[in-house]
Design a protein around this motif. Structure first.
Motif, PDB file in Angstrom:
ATOM      1  N   TYR A  33      28.524 -27.130 -27.115  1.00  8.71           N
ATOM      2  CA  TYR A  33      29.684 -27.061 -28.497  1.00  8.71           C
ATOM      3  C   TYR A  33      29.504 -25.985 -29.094  1.00  8.71           C
ATOM      4  O   TYR A  33      28.331 -25.854 -29.852  1.00  8.71           O
ATOM      5  CB  TYR A  33      30.305 -28.785 -29.028  1.00  8.71           C
ATOM      6  CG  TYR A  33      30.410 -30.146 -27.984  1.00  8.71           C
ATOM      7  CD1 TYR A  33      29.319 -30.370 -27.086  1.00  8.71           C
ATOM      8  CD2 TYR A  33      31.268 -29.812 -28.108  1.00  8.71           C
ATOM      9  CE1 TYR A  33      29.830 -30.811 -26.400  1.00  8.71           C
ATOM     10  CE2 TYR A  33      31.665 -31.524 -26.901  1.00  8.71           C
ATOM     11  CZ  TYR A  33      30.633 -31.744 -26.247  1.00  8.71           C
ATOM     12  OH  TYR A  33      30.959 -32.510 -25.319  1.00  8.71           O
ATOM     13  N   TYR A  35      31.033 -25.815 -33.578  1.00  5.62           N
ATOM     14  CA  TYR A  35      31.532 -25.742 -34.479  1.00  5.62           C
ATOM     15  C   TYR A  35      30.980 -25.831 -35.671  1.00  5.62           C
ATOM     16  O   TYR A  35      30.711 -25.324 -36.272  1.00  5.62           O
ATOM     17  CB  TYR A  35      30.569 -27.935 -34.635  1.00  5.62           C
ATOM     18  CG  TYR A  35      31.129 -29.225 -34.491  1.00  5.62           C
ATOM     19  CD1 TYR A  35      30.475 -29.556 -33.044  1.00  5.62           C
ATOM     20  CD2 TYR A  35      32.215 -30.414 -34.335  1.00  5.62           C
ATOM     21  CE1 TYR A  35      30.068 -30.556 -32.505  1.00  5.62           C
ATOM     22  CE2 TYR A  35      32.274 -31.332 -33.720  1.00  5.62           C
ATOM     23  CZ  TYR A  35      31.912 -31.212 -32.072  1.00  5.62           C
ATOM     24  OH  TYR A  35      32.392 -32.350 -31.698  1.00  5.62           O
ATOM     25  N   LEU A  45      35.326 -28.959 -34.645  1.00  2.00           N
ATOM     26  CA  LEU A  45      35.031 -28.196 -33.120  1.00  2.00           C
ATOM     27  C   LEU A  45      35.978 -26.630 -32.942  1.00  2.00           C
ATOM     28  O   LEU A  45      36.905 -27.015 -33.050  1.00  2.00           O
ATOM     29  CB  LEU A  45      35.352 -29.410 -32.425  1.00  2.00           C
ATOM     30  CG  LEU A  45      35.483 -28.845 -30.761  1.00  2.00           C
ATOM     31  CD1 LEU A  45      33.953 -28.926 -30.114  1.00  2.00           C
ATOM     32  CD2 LEU A  45      36.017 -29.744 -29.878  1.00  2.00           C
TER      33      LEU A  45
ATOM     34  N   GLN B  99      35.570 -39.398 -25.280  1.00  2.30           N
ATOM     35  CA  GLN B  99      35.846 -38.093 -25.044  1.00  2.30           C
ATOM     36  C   GLN B  99      34.964 -37.296 -25.958  1.00  2.30           C
ATOM     37  O   GLN B  99      34.588 -37.423 -26.526  1.00  2.30           O
ATOM     38  CB  GLN B  99      37.357 -37.810 -25.405  1.00  2.30           C
ATOM     39  CG  GLN B  99      38.078 -38.809 -25.108  1.00  2.30           C
ATOM     40  CD  GLN B  99      39.157 -38.392 -23.275  1.00  2.30           C
ATOM     41  OE1 GLN B  99      38.419 -37.177 -23.033  1.00  2.30           O
ATOM     42  NE2 GLN B  99      39.389 -38.874 -22.246  1.00  2.30           N
ATOM     43  N   TYR B 100      34.907 -36.396 -25.263  1.00  4.60           N
ATOM     44  CA  TYR B 100      34.154 -34.773 -26.021  1.00  4.60           C
ATOM     45  C   TYR B 100      34.804 -34.327 -27.440  1.00  4.60           C
ATOM     46  O   TYR B 100      33.608 -34.014 -28.006  1.00  4.60           O
ATOM     47  CB  TYR B 100      34.030 -34.029 -24.929  1.00  4.60           C
ATOM     48  CG  TYR B 100      33.853 -34.374 -23.192  1.00  4.60           C
ATOM     49  CD1 TYR B 100      33.068 -34.954 -22.859  1.00  4.60           C
ATOM     50  CD2 TYR B 100      34.837 -35.102 -22.380  1.00  4.60           C
ATOM     51  CE1 TYR B 100      31.940 -35.753 -22.467  1.00  4.60           C
ATOM     52  CE2 TYR B 100      33.902 -35.209 -21.479  1.00  4.60           C
ATOM     53  CZ  TYR B 100      33.000 -35.247 -21.795  1.00  4.60           C
ATOM     54  OH  TYR B 100      32.100 -36.587 -20.032  1.00  4.60           O
ATOM     55  N   GLU B 101      36.119 -34.804 -27.806  1.00  5.47           N
ATOM     56  CA  GLU B 101      36.315 -33.751 -28.485  1.00  5.47           C
ATOM     57  C   GLU B 101      36.483 -34.920 -30.158  1.00  5.47           C
ATOM     58  O   GLU B 101      37.075 -35.965 -30.619  1.00  5.47           O
ATOM     59  CB  GLU B 101      37.135 -33.312 -28.960  1.00  5.47           C
ATOM     60  CG  GLU B 101      38.002 -32.844 -30.078  1.00  5.47           C
ATOM     61  CD  GLU B 101      39.332 -31.427 -30.534  1.00  5.47           C
ATOM     62  OE1 GLU B 101      39.894 -31.713 -29.233  1.00  5.47           O
ATOM     63  OE2 GLU B 101      39.727 -31.145 -31.608  1.00  5.47           O
ATOM     64  N   GLN B 102      35.567 -34.975 -31.380  1.00 11.21           N
ATOM     65  CA  GLN B 102      34.669 -35.533 -31.969  1.00 11.21           C
ATOM     66  C   GLN B 102      35.694 -35.289 -33.459  1.00 11.21           C
ATOM     67  O   GLN B 102      35.947 -33.855 -33.706  1.00 11.21           O
ATOM     68  CB  GLN B 102      33.595 -35.709 -32.338  1.00 11.21           C
ATOM     69  CG  GLN B 102      33.123 -36.742 -31.103  1.00 11.21           C
ATOM     70  CD  GLN B 102      31.638 -36.639 -31.150  1.00 11.21           C
ATOM     71  OE1 GLN B 102      30.992 -36.963 -33.037  1.00 11.21           O
ATOM     72  NE2 GLN B 102      30.691 -36.944 -30.164  1.00 11.21           N
TER      73      GLN B 102
END
Lengths: 112, 113
Positions: A33, A35, A45, B99-102
């Protein structure tokens, strides 16, 4: 030491491209990811990439993943002053969104 | 949609005192996370809840830190007693269902003197 490593600072001129790099050590990482954190704010994100992909593009953002070298990069095209922030690379090592590990962050400064 | 709410935004206490932080996640989000972010470092996960059950608290210093999630919604994180090294920003995040979006709240900046 850090499981996820990043260079701490990057300065670019407005309009140039920025490339922020990240290296990780765990080959079992499933998702990686990027951020963004602006001063006084929580993390936002920007984008993520699954470990079986090698590239993902989303408007001005391009993520490149080199699994062999365990290297992740974020390219921001046409960098603007509003892009000035700290950028964190993060990984998760299971399929349930657990075991999130963040890098130390790269502070991007965009000069006019 | 309202974001993750945290309070207070800032807290200054002396060492050995107690402090509590509150988090209200996004409505409907089953998973809630508390992170500690020391200045110049990335966030470190302290505890993760799935509804009102603890999924991962392996990095929570349990001799002084405690957390609970009431009825699977709001959560509180407590430090008792505080040490100088606890000075940090405490971030709360929530996600829909592991889920993967925090989604992150703005954080509580704690200074221990």
């Amino acid at each position: 030491g850090e499981d996820v490593e990043q260079s701490l600072f990057l300065s670019v001129r407005e309009g140039d491209s920025s490339v922020i790099n990240c290296t990780y050590t765990d080959s079992s990482s499933t998702y990686l990811y990027w951020y963004k954190q602006e001063p006084g704010a929580g993390l936002q994100l920007l984008t993520y990439i699954f470990s079986n992909m090698d590239m993902k593009q989303d408007q001005r953002l391009t993520v490149l993943l080199n699994k062999k070298d365990k290297h992740l990069s974020l390219r921001i095209a046409d960098t603007q002053t509003g892009d000035s922030a700290i950028y964190f690379c993060a990984e998760t090592r299971d399929n349930y969104g657990q075991n999130f590990v963040f890098g130390p962050g790269t502070r991007l400064s965009v000069l006019p | 949609e309202a974001g993750v709410a945290q309070s207070p935004r800032y807290k200054i206490i002396e060492k050995r005192q107690s402090v509590a932080f509150w988090c209200n996640p996004i409505s409907g989000h089953a998973t809630l996370y508390w992170y500690q972010q020391i200045l110049g470092q990335g966030p470190k996960l302290l505890i993760q809840f799935q509804n009102n059950g603890v999924v991962d608290d392996s990095q929570l210093p349990k001799d002084r830190f405690s957390a609970e999630r009431l009825k699977g919604v709001d959560s509180t994180l407590k430090i008792q007693p505080a040490k100088l090294e606890d000075s940090a920003v405490y971030l709360c995040a929530s996600s829909l269902e592991r889920q993967y979006e925090q989604y992150f709240g703005p954080g509580t900046r704690l200074t221990v003197t």
